[in-house]
Motif scaffolding. Structure first.
Motif, PDB file in Angstrom:
ATOM      1  N   MET A 176       0.806  -1.211   0.000  1.00 36.70           N
ATOM      2  CA  MET A 176       0.000   0.000   0.000  1.00 36.70           C
ATOM      3  C   MET A 176       0.841   1.262   0.000  1.00 36.70           C
ATOM      4  SD  MET A 176      -3.092  -0.750   2.616  1.00 36.70           S
ATOM      5  CE  MET A 176      -4.212  -2.085   2.376  1.00 36.70           C
ATOM      6  N   ILE A 177       2.095   1.123   0.386  1.00 35.38           N
ATOM      7  CA  ILE A 177       2.921   2.307   0.504  1.00 35.38           C
ATOM      8  C   ILE A 177       3.707   2.496  -0.782  1.00 35.38           C
ATOM      9  CG2 ILE A 177       4.830   3.382   1.748  1.00 35.38           C
ATOM     10  CD1 ILE A 177       3.889   1.977   4.227  1.00 35.38           C
ATOM     11  N   LYS A 178       3.679   3.709  -1.280  1.00 37.29           N
ATOM     12  CA  LYS A 178       4.294   4.008  -2.562  1.00 37.29           C
ATOM     13  C   LYS A 178       5.329   5.102  -2.372  1.00 37.29           C
ATOM     14  CE  LYS A 178       2.932   5.195  -7.289  1.00 37.29           C
ATOM     15  NZ  LYS A 178       1.810   5.523  -8.156  1.00 37.29           N
ATOM     16  N   GLY A 179       6.455   4.979  -3.027  1.00 36.18           N
ATOM     17  CA  GLY A 179       7.501   5.981  -2.902  1.00 36.18           C
ATOM     18  C   GLY A 179       7.098   7.306  -3.497  1.00 36.18           C
ATOM     19  N   GLU A 180       7.712   8.358  -3.022  1.00 37.41           N
ATOM     20  CA  GLU A 180       7.399   9.689  -3.504  1.00 37.41           C
ATOM     21  C   GLU A 180       7.901   9.860  -4.927  1.00 37.41           C
ATOM     22  OE1 GLU A 180       8.879  12.646  -0.926  1.00 37.41           O
ATOM     23  OE2 GLU A 180       7.617  12.051   0.764  1.00 37.41           O
ATOM     24  N   LYS A 181       7.155  10.627  -5.726  1.00 38.40           N
ATOM     25  CA  LYS A 181       7.547  10.937  -7.082  1.00 38.40           C
ATOM     26  C   LYS A 181       7.611  12.448  -7.226  1.00 38.40           C
ATOM     27  CE  LYS A 181       4.159   8.664  -8.946  1.00 38.40           C
ATOM     28  NZ  LYS A 181       3.248   8.117  -9.941  1.00 38.40           N
TER      29      LYS A 181
ATOM     30  N   GLU B 145     -11.681   2.791   4.218  1.00 36.72           N
ATOM     31  CA  GLU B 145     -11.482   1.595   3.402  1.00 36.72           C
ATOM     32  C   GLU B 145     -10.946   1.958   2.020  1.00 36.72           C
ATOM     33  OE1 GLU B 145     -14.218  -1.923   3.675  1.00 36.72           O
ATOM     34  OE2 GLU B 145     -14.769  -1.193   1.673  1.00 36.72           O
ATOM     35  N   ALA B 146     -11.491   3.011   1.409  1.00 37.71           N
ATOM     36  CA  ALA B 146     -11.018   3.429   0.089  1.00 37.71           C
ATOM     37  C   ALA B 146      -9.566   3.892   0.156  1.00 37.71           C
ATOM     38  CB  ALA B 146     -11.909   4.547  -0.457  1.00 37.71           C
ATOM     39  N   ALA B 147      -9.216   4.618   1.230  1.00 38.39           N
ATOM     40  CA  ALA B 147      -7.836   5.071   1.371  1.00 38.39           C
ATOM     41  C   ALA B 147      -6.883   3.898   1.573  1.00 38.39           C
ATOM     42  CB  ALA B 147      -7.727   6.047   2.541  1.00 38.39           C
ATOM     43  N   LEU B 148      -7.304   2.903   2.348  1.00 34.99           N
ATOM     44  CA  LEU B 148      -6.461   1.724   2.575  1.00 34.99           C
ATOM     45  C   LEU B 148      -6.228   0.943   1.281  1.00 34.99           C
ATOM     46  CD1 LEU B 148      -7.951   0.441   5.947  1.00 34.99           C
ATOM     47  CD2 LEU B 148      -5.674   1.416   5.601  1.00 34.99           C
ATOM     48  N   LYS B 149      -7.195   0.957   0.392  1.00 39.37           N
ATOM     49  CA  LYS B 149      -7.074   0.225  -0.870  1.00 39.37           C
ATOM     50  C   LYS B 149      -6.371   1.032  -1.951  1.00 39.37           C
ATOM     51  CE  LYS B 149     -11.114  -2.773  -0.305  1.00 39.37           C
ATOM     52  NZ  LYS B 149     -12.432  -3.180  -0.860  1.00 39.37           N
ATOM     53  N   ASN B 150      -6.110   2.309  -1.683  1.00 41.71           N
ATOM     54  CA  ASN B 150      -5.495   3.176  -2.679  1.00 41.71           C
ATOM     55  C   ASN B 150      -3.973   3.035  -2.625  1.00 41.71           C
ATOM     56  OD1 ASN B 150      -4.669   5.173  -4.401  1.00 41.71           O
ATOM     57  ND2 ASN B 150      -5.679   6.854  -3.325  1.00 41.71           N
ATOM     58  N   PRO B 151      -3.346   2.488  -3.659  1.00 35.25           N
ATOM     59  CA  PRO B 151      -1.890   2.301  -3.630  1.00 35.25           C
ATOM     60  C   PRO B 151      -1.117   3.620  -3.650  1.00 35.25           C
ATOM     61  CG  PRO B 151      -2.752   1.800  -5.810  1.00 35.25           C
ATOM     62  CD  PRO B 151      -3.943   1.997  -4.915  1.00 35.25           C
ATOM     63  N   ASP B 152      -1.791   4.724  -3.961  1.00 39.04           N
ATOM     64  CA  ASP B 152      -1.131   6.026  -3.985  1.00 39.04           C
ATOM     65  C   ASP B 152      -1.112   6.705  -2.620  1.00 39.04           C
ATOM     66  OD1 ASP B 152      -0.540   5.895  -6.692  1.00 39.04           O
ATOM     67  OD2 ASP B 152      -2.484   6.708  -7.268  1.00 39.04           O
ATOM     68  N   ARG B 153      -1.677   6.068  -1.629  1.00 36.43           N
ATOM     69  CA  ARG B 153      -1.662   6.607  -0.265  1.00 36.43           C
ATOM     70  C   ARG B 153      -0.481   6.037   0.524  1.00 36.43           C
ATOM     71  NH1 ARG B 153      -4.592  11.077   1.483  1.00 36.43           N
ATOM     72  NH2 ARG B 153      -6.761  10.913   0.825  1.00 36.43           N
ATOM     73  N   GLN B 154       0.149   6.885   1.315  1.00 42.53           N
ATOM     74  CA  GLN B 154       1.133   6.426   2.284  1.00 42.53           C
ATOM     75  C   GLN B 154       0.456   6.450   3.658  1.00 42.53           C
ATOM     76  OE1 GLN B 154       4.902   8.415   2.145  1.00 42.53           O
ATOM     77  NE2 GLN B 154       4.955   8.475  -0.087  1.00 42.53           N
ATOM     78  N   HIS B 155       0.223   5.286   4.211  1.00 43.55           N
ATOM     79  CA  HIS B 155      -0.513   5.168   5.468  1.00 43.55           C
ATOM     80  C   HIS B 155       0.438   5.199   6.663  1.00 43.55           C
ATOM     81  CE1 HIS B 155      -2.768   2.874   2.294  1.00 43.55           C
ATOM     82  NE2 HIS B 155      -3.607   3.840   2.605  1.00 43.55           N
ATOM     83  N   ARG B 156       0.001   5.884   7.719  1.00 43.30           N
ATOM     84  CA  ARG B 156       0.856   6.032   8.891  1.00 43.30           C
ATOM     85  C   ARG B 156       0.319   5.301  10.112  1.00 43.30           C
ATOM     86  NH1 ARG B 156       2.265  12.436   7.704  1.00 43.30           N
ATOM     87  NH2 ARG B 156       3.728  11.987   6.031  1.00 43.30           N
ATOM     88  N   LYS B 157      -0.990   5.382  10.340  1.00 41.10           N
ATOM     89  CA  LYS B 157      -1.530   4.731  11.527  1.00 41.10           C
ATOM     90  C   LYS B 157      -3.045   4.608  11.414  1.00 41.10           C
ATOM     91  CE  LYS B 157      -1.210   4.914  16.580  1.00 41.10           C
ATOM     92  NZ  LYS B 157      -0.656   5.683  17.720  1.00 41.10           N
ATOM     93  N   LEU B 158      -3.562   3.494  11.894  1.00 44.19           N
ATOM     94  CA  LEU B 158      -5.000   3.279  11.933  1.00 44.19           C
ATOM     95  C   LEU B 158      -5.431   3.059  13.373  1.00 44.19           C
ATOM     96  CD1 LEU B 158      -7.741   2.684  10.482  1.00 44.19           C
ATOM     97  CD2 LEU B 158      -7.047   0.269  10.447  1.00 44.19           C
ATOM     98  N   TRP B 159      -6.362   3.888  13.841  1.00 44.64           N
ATOM     99  CA  TRP B 159      -7.009   3.663  15.130  1.00 44.64           C
ATOM    100  C   TRP B 159      -8.345   2.986  14.837  1.00 44.64           C
ATOM    101  CZ3 TRP B 159      -4.557   8.300  14.025  1.00 44.64           C
ATOM    102  CH2 TRP B 159      -3.530   8.704  14.905  1.00 44.64           C
ATOM    103  N   ALA B 160      -8.681   1.932  15.574  1.00 46.56           N
ATOM    104  CA  ALA B 160      -9.903   1.203  15.242  1.00 46.56           C
ATOM    105  C   ALA B 160     -10.484   0.490  16.459  1.00 46.56           C
ATOM    106  CB  ALA B 160      -9.625   0.186  14.140  1.00 46.56           C
ATOM    107  N   THR B 161     -11.794   0.431  16.500  1.00 46.13           N
ATOM    108  CA  THR B 161     -12.488  -0.426  17.453  1.00 46.13           C
ATOM    109  C   THR B 161     -12.559  -1.824  16.847  1.00 46.13           C
ATOM    110  OG1 THR B 161     -14.663   0.005  16.502  1.00 46.13           O
ATOM    111  CG2 THR B 161     -13.892   1.544  18.210  1.00 46.13           C
ATOM    112  N   PRO B 162     -12.815  -2.855  17.648  1.00 47.62           N
ATOM    113  CA  PRO B 162     -12.953  -4.207  17.082  1.00 47.62           C
ATOM    114  C   PRO B 162     -14.043  -4.260  16.014  1.00 47.62           C
ATOM    115  CG  PRO B 162     -12.697  -4.325  19.459  1.00 47.62           C
ATOM    116  CD  PRO B 162     -12.855  -2.864  19.129  1.00 47.62           C
TER     117      PRO B 162
END
Length: 263
Positions: free
Chosen positions: A1-6, A40-57
């Protein structure tokens, strides 16, 4: 999911603000998103660099698919998440911190596909409206939305929630000079229709069969004079006298439907 900067060169006379798409963000390129569809859309987007997810069960259970091994997740209660988002925001048990999307340039989206209009927004600043317009743009296959960088909301949770995932799929071009962007669209072969309630022509009567840009102004003020002057024609939606005008996001949805169904 993490993509290098261009790195991309500055292109087009319309220009870009320093800092690109992210200018105006509150922190150095960080965006906080919430709600199942947006996250969910952001997690599936390969152009996003994700840093942290806070979530309930329950929030984690609602996601479609599994997170990659080692993905940074912090389990939390709903009350904890409420402190991470805007007041009373419906986070649905999910809050994602990620990097802002990379810049998109006008020449990358103005490919002249007649079936894929471009939506140009003149000083539409409400993130709920811009998010809803992104959602309609995705629904009707628009190629992109274009805004002036200093007079549009920044990428963020309220907008992403209203967009219901469309922030990740519809290119958003932010330019310094909207009038010059309209000139560039004309040079690329686009017919530019400005929506204005005072216009005499009706939208359906002035739509061409070729590439089209729909230009909408802010509620109340409408299109600025200079932006209207850079449209090829002004047109209105055929609403009755029972109401003065439509919300700009509703007007955008109707206009996009009209473009999608033109003969």
């Amino acid at each position: 999911m993490i993509k290098g900067e261009k790195k991309r060169a500055l292109r087009g006379r319309a220009g870009r603000m320093k800092g690109g798409r992210g200018s105006g963000r509150g922190s150095a390129g960080q965006v906080r998103l919430w709600g199942r569809h947006a996250v969910e859309a952001a997690l599936k987007n390969p152009d996003r660099q994700h840093r942290k997810l806070w979530a309930t069960p329950e929030g984690l259970e609602s996601l479609d698919g599994d997170l990659p091994a080692g993905f940074p997740v912090e389990h939390a209660q709903a009350a904890d998440l409420a402190r991470l988002v805007a007041k009373d925001a419906p986070h649905q048990g999910l809050v994602l911190e990620c990097a802002a999307l990379e810049d998109v340039f006008l020449d990358e989206v103005a490919d002249g596909e007649a079936a894929r209009p471009i939506v140009v927004l003149d000083q539409v600043t409400d993130p709920h409206n811009v998010g809803a317009i992104l959602r309609s743009a995705a629904a009707f296959g628009a190629a992109a939305i274009v805004t002036q960088d200093r007079h549009a909301p920044s990428e963020g949770g309220v907008l992403a929630k209203a967009a219901s995932g469309a922030l990740e799929t519809v290119p958003w071009v932010r330019v310094v000079n909207l009038a010059r962007a309209l000139e560039e669209l004309a040079e690329a072969g686009y017919w530019r229709i400005g929506l204005a309630g005072e216009a005499e022509a009706v939208l359906a009567d002035v739509m061409p069969t070729g590439p089209l840009a729909i230009v909408l102004g802010a509620e109340g003020e409408g299109l600025r004079q200079n932006i209207a002057a850079h449209c090829d024609v002004l047109a209105k939606l055929p609403i009755t006298s029972a109401i003065e005008s439509l919300n700009v996001s509703n007007a955008a949805a109707i206009a996009l439907y009209a473009v999608a169904t033109r003969s």
